[in-house]
Design an enzyme around this catalytic site. Sequence first.
Site: not given
Ligand code: FPP
Length: 240
Positions: A16, A33, A61, A127
């Site tokens: 997050d 991201h 999600s 892993l």
């Molecule tokens: C949450 O931050 C993050 C996500 C919803 C996406 C996580 C995805 C990646 C890191 C991309 C790649 C993953 C793989 C496995 C290759 P947010 O956008 O909710 O941040 P905020 O709360 O600051 O708005």
Amino acid sequence: MKTIDRVPVHVSIIMDGNGRWARERGLERAAGHVEGVESVRACTEAAVECGVRYLSLYAFSEENWGRPQEEVNALMALMFKSMIEELSTFLENGIRFIVLGHRERLGDELNRTIDDCMEKTSGNTVLTLVVFLSYSGKWDILQAAKRYAREILSCPGKADELLSIDEDGFGKYLVTEGIPDPDLIIRTSGEMRLSNYLLWQGAYSEFLFSDILWPDFRKEEFRSALLSYSKRDRRYGKVK
Ligand code: FPP
């Protein structure tokens, strides 16, 4: 480097803070991201170095489908690109790659790439890297209950036997069948909630909430989370 005594078998991360990381730098959310993928790489390497056997990541999600279409597209494109780019690293390092979630909601092209990556890495044993995509805990429990009910309806003669199911038995209907429950669930960015993640499987997980935003959560932070876990006293509701 400090040695870690009790290494968790399964570490799971709610990644997050990508959006906030980007905003702090005056960048588009997607840039957060992209940087977050570097943290995925760093934590995967750290997990292998520390001897963690399962690393799972909450990448998208069921609720995340409600984000602006542009961000959803950028995230899916990033998953697609990362899988293609990381396959050789998985093969070189003995990493088994698995995607779990509501796969029907993902596009055909992404699903084909996931299947290919899962099949090619299926024999790896160092892993297991699990990416939860289009996943939510309530969805998982509901799909398990539906599959279980369908099995009872299709074999009425076996109904009594099927109804004597216990918790471990029901756990086999969840998408995480065969994967041990997470010992440690980490959530970054200072938020302290589960956000519909591994509701069943996380029943006795230890939690670690870190203020660090996901794109800044690298090897050092991962190791320090493991050190903190090694000092926990897990009693599973009993008295020691
Ligand atoms: C949450 O931050 C993050 C996500 C919803 C996406 C996580 C995805 C990646 C890191 C991309 C790649 C993953 C793989 C496995 C290759 P947010 O956008 O909710 O941040 P905020 O709360 O600051 O708005």
